[in-house]
Design a protein around this motif. Sequence first.
Motif, PDB file in Angstrom:
ATOM      1  N   PHE A 137      34.163  30.209  48.928  1.00  0.00           N
ATOM      2  CA  PHE A 137      33.431  31.348  48.322  1.00  0.00           C
ATOM      3  C   PHE A 137      34.179  32.759  47.955  1.00  0.00           C
ATOM      4  O   PHE A 137      33.982  33.142  46.953  1.00  0.00           O
ATOM      5  N   ALA A 138      34.941  32.965  48.820  1.00  0.00           N
ATOM      6  CA  ALA A 138      36.081  34.200  48.754  1.00  0.00           C
ATOM      7  C   ALA A 138      37.029  34.109  47.548  1.00  0.00           C
ATOM      8  O   ALA A 138      37.156  34.860  46.821  1.00  0.00           O
ATOM      9  N   ALA A 139      37.360  32.829  47.502  1.00  0.00           N
ATOM     10  CA  ALA A 139      38.353  32.313  46.460  1.00  0.00           C
ATOM     11  C   ALA A 139      37.787  32.472  45.275  1.00  0.00           C
ATOM     12  O   ALA A 139      38.363  32.907  44.210  1.00  0.00           O
ATOM     13  N   PHE A 140      36.414  32.050  45.038  1.00  0.00           N
ATOM     14  CA  PHE A 140      35.642  32.047  43.728  1.00  0.00           C
ATOM     15  C   PHE A 140      35.661  33.451  43.301  1.00  0.00           C
ATOM     16  O   PHE A 140      35.891  33.879  42.248  1.00  0.00           O
ATOM     17  N   ASN A 141      35.088  34.534  44.265  1.00  0.00           N
ATOM     18  CA  ASN A 141      35.044  35.659  43.724  1.00  0.00           C
ATOM     19  C   ASN A 141      36.337  36.565  43.365  1.00  0.00           C
ATOM     20  O   ASN A 141      36.200  37.109  42.351  1.00  0.00           O
ATOM     21  N   GLU A 142      37.485  36.038  44.072  1.00  0.00           N
ATOM     22  CA  GLU A 142      38.703  36.561  43.577  1.00  0.00           C
ATOM     23  C   GLU A 142      39.107  36.397  42.191  1.00  0.00           C
ATOM     24  O   GLU A 142      39.439  36.941  41.210  1.00  0.00           O
ATOM     25  N   THR A 143      38.859  34.925  41.971  1.00  0.00           N
ATOM     26  CA  THR A 143      39.276  34.247  40.660  1.00  0.00           C
ATOM     27  C   THR A 143      38.292  35.074  39.432  1.00  0.00           C
ATOM     28  O   THR A 143      38.788  35.474  38.436  1.00  0.00           O
ATOM     29  N   TYR A 144      37.227  35.148  39.702  1.00  0.00           N
ATOM     30  CA  TYR A 144      36.058  35.837  38.967  1.00  0.00           C
ATOM     31  C   TYR A 144      36.545  37.273  38.647  1.00  0.00           C
ATOM     32  O   TYR A 144      36.615  37.638  37.528  1.00  0.00           O
ATOM     33  N   GLY A 145      36.980  37.951  39.643  1.00  0.00           N
ATOM     34  CA  GLY A 145      37.388  39.231  39.526  1.00  0.00           C
ATOM     35  C   GLY A 145      38.736  39.425  38.396  1.00  0.00           C
ATOM     36  O   GLY A 145      38.753  40.117  37.523  1.00  0.00           O
ATOM     37  N   LYS A 146      39.797  38.290  38.602  1.00  0.00           N
ATOM     38  CA  LYS A 146      40.717  38.129  38.015  1.00  0.00           C
ATOM     39  C   LYS A 146      40.740  38.148  36.465  1.00  0.00           C
ATOM     40  O   LYS A 146      41.143  38.502  35.551  1.00  0.00           O
ATOM     41  N   LEU A 147      39.410  36.944  36.348  1.00  0.00           N
ATOM     42  CA  LEU A 147      39.248  36.595  34.825  1.00  0.00           C
ATOM     43  C   LEU A 147      38.555  37.612  34.408  1.00  0.00           C
ATOM     44  O   LEU A 147      38.701  38.077  33.008  1.00  0.00           O
ATOM     45  N   GLY A 148      37.616  38.429  35.094  1.00  0.00           N
ATOM     46  CA  GLY A 148      36.909  39.575  34.161  1.00  0.00           C
ATOM     47  C   GLY A 148      37.671  40.672  33.865  1.00  0.00           C
ATOM     48  O   GLY A 148      37.382  41.298  32.867  1.00  0.00           O
ATOM     49  N   LEU A 149      38.640  41.028  34.554  1.00  0.00           N
ATOM     50  CA  LEU A 149      39.781  42.059  34.561  1.00  0.00           C
ATOM     51  C   LEU A 149      40.347  41.728  32.938  1.00  0.00           C
ATOM     52  O   LEU A 149      40.646  42.622  32.016  1.00  0.00           O
ATOM     53  N   ASN A 150      40.400  40.592  32.438  1.00  0.00           N
ATOM     54  CA  ASN A 150      41.086  40.171  31.439  1.00  0.00           C
ATOM     55  C   ASN A 150      40.196  39.891  30.168  1.00  0.00           C
ATOM     56  O   ASN A 150      40.708  39.481  29.038  1.00  0.00           O
ATOM     57  N   ALA A 151      39.011  39.879  30.623  1.00  0.00           N
ATOM     58  CA  ALA A 151      37.942  39.197  29.470  1.00  0.00           C
ATOM     59  C   ALA A 151      37.785  40.492  28.497  1.00  0.00           C
ATOM     60  O   ALA A 151      37.468  41.681  28.997  1.00  0.00           O
ATOM     61  N   ASP A 152      36.971  40.265  27.343  1.00  0.00           N
ATOM     62  CA  ASP A 152      36.713  41.055  26.411  1.00  0.00           C
ATOM     63  C   ASP A 152      35.110  41.153  26.653  1.00  0.00           C
ATOM     64  O   ASP A 152      34.749  40.411  27.406  1.00  0.00           O
ATOM     65  N   LYS A 153      34.395  42.173  25.896  1.00  0.00           N
ATOM     66  CA  LYS A 153      33.014  42.059  26.105  1.00  0.00           C
ATOM     67  C   LYS A 153      32.261  40.950  25.930  1.00  0.00           C
ATOM     68  O   LYS A 153      31.312  40.719  26.885  1.00  0.00           O
ATOM     69  N   THR A 154      32.496  40.110  24.822  1.00  0.00           N
ATOM     70  CA  THR A 154      31.653  38.937  24.719  1.00  0.00           C
ATOM     71  C   THR A 154      31.995  37.886  25.959  1.00  0.00           C
ATOM     72  O   THR A 154      31.163  37.184  26.333  1.00  0.00           O
ATOM     73  N   GLU A 155      33.245  37.812  26.325  1.00  0.00           N
ATOM     74  CA  GLU A 155      33.704  37.088  27.148  1.00  0.00           C
ATOM     75  C   GLU A 155      32.961  37.390  28.611  1.00  0.00           C
ATOM     76  O   GLU A 155      32.743  36.542  29.503  1.00  0.00           O
ATOM     77  N   ARG A 156      32.762  38.596  28.776  1.00  0.00           N
ATOM     78  CA  ARG A 156      32.165  38.956  30.109  1.00  0.00           C
ATOM     79  C   ARG A 156      30.709  38.579  30.203  1.00  0.00           C
ATOM     80  O   ARG A 156      30.300  38.430  31.458  1.00  0.00           O
ATOM     81  N   VAL A 157      30.131  38.448  28.985  1.00  0.00           N
ATOM     82  CA  VAL A 157      28.503  38.173  29.132  1.00  0.00           C
ATOM     83  C   VAL A 157      28.569  36.457  29.385  1.00  0.00           C
ATOM     84  O   VAL A 157      27.560  36.200  30.159  1.00  0.00           O
ATOM     85  N   PHE A 158      29.470  35.894  28.904  1.00  0.00           N
ATOM     86  CA  PHE A 158      29.735  34.481  29.500  1.00  0.00           C
ATOM     87  C   PHE A 158      29.919  34.251  30.995  1.00  0.00           C
ATOM     88  O   PHE A 158      29.623  33.487  31.653  1.00  0.00           O
TER      89      PHE A 158
END
Length: 282
Positions: A137-158
Motif C-alpha cells: 500500500f505504501a509503495a503504491f502511494n509513493e508511485t502515485y505521488g511520483k506519477l502525479g508530480l509529472n502529470a499534466d492536468k488531463t493526466e491527473r484526472v485519469f
Amino acid sequence: MEHHAHSYLAREPDTQGFIHYPPEEHAVWQDLIARQQAVLPNRACPEYLNGLANLDLPHHNIPQLGDIDSVLQETTGWRTAAVPALISFRRFFGLLADKAFPVATFIRCREDFDYIQEPDIFHEIVGHCPLLTHPAFAAFNETYGKLGLNADKTERVFLARLYWFTIEFGLVGRNPTERRIYGGGILSSPAETEYALSGQPEYREFNIIDVLRTPYRIDRIQPIYYVIDSIDTLFDIAQTNIMEAMRSAMAKGLFTPHPSLLDQHPPKPCLSENHRTKPKLN
Ligand SMILES: [Fe+2]
C-alpha cells in the motif's frame, strides 16, 4: 436536504509540534471511532486490521501525528504531514512521492458527522494510516505521488480515478465470501463499510484500463467497486506502466456513467468520504 457547507481550518501545531483541540472535537473523534470500530471486524481486510492494532489509536482523543509517525517509520518508513484543509495538487503529490501522507489537522463538526466534503483527520488517520504500515500500500502511494508530480492536468484526472478506485474505494478478495475492504473512503464511513460488501453494488475485477475509464462522483454512494486479488496486487499495479495504460484509456474513452451518477437527487448523507474535488462527474 441540501448539504450545509461548513468551512474548515486546520489547527496549527505549537512549537513542540503538539496540536491542541478543544474538548468537543475530542468528543467527535471518540464517537466517530466507536461507531467505526463496531463495523470493521470481518469487513476490513486483515492487513488493515493489523495496521490498526499496530497504531493503537486512542479512543478518547484525537491522536497526535508524532505517535502515528513512530509506527509508520518503524514499518514502512512513512510519516504524516500536517497540512491545511486544502492543498495544491503539487504539494499533495510531492508529499506522497516523499513518503509523507498529508493529514489536514481538523475534525468535522457534529453537523457534518456522517458526511463531509473535505477529508478530515478522522478520514486520513482511520481510513488510510493503518494500511500505510503495509509495504504494498505504501509503495503504491509513493508511485502515485511520483506519477502525479509529472502529470499534466488531463493526466491527473485519469490518475485520480486510479486513486479513487483503489486507495479510496478499493475492495480485495475475488471470492465474495472472503471479500474485504481496503479503501480508506469506505473504512472511514460506517454506512459505506456496511454497504460496500452488501451485494447491492456492482463488483468488477480490477483492470487498470477499465478503472481509468470509469467515471465516479464524490457525492454519491459508489455504484461500482473494483476488486483486487490481494493487497500485494498493489505492488504489481505500482510496477505496471501506468502512463501507458492511461494512454490506452484515453484512446478508448470513458465508460458511460452509471445511471445513479446522473440523477439530480441531492447527495445522500452518511456516504462516501471524498477528495479535494468538486461534486461533479470525475
Ligand atoms: Fe482519502
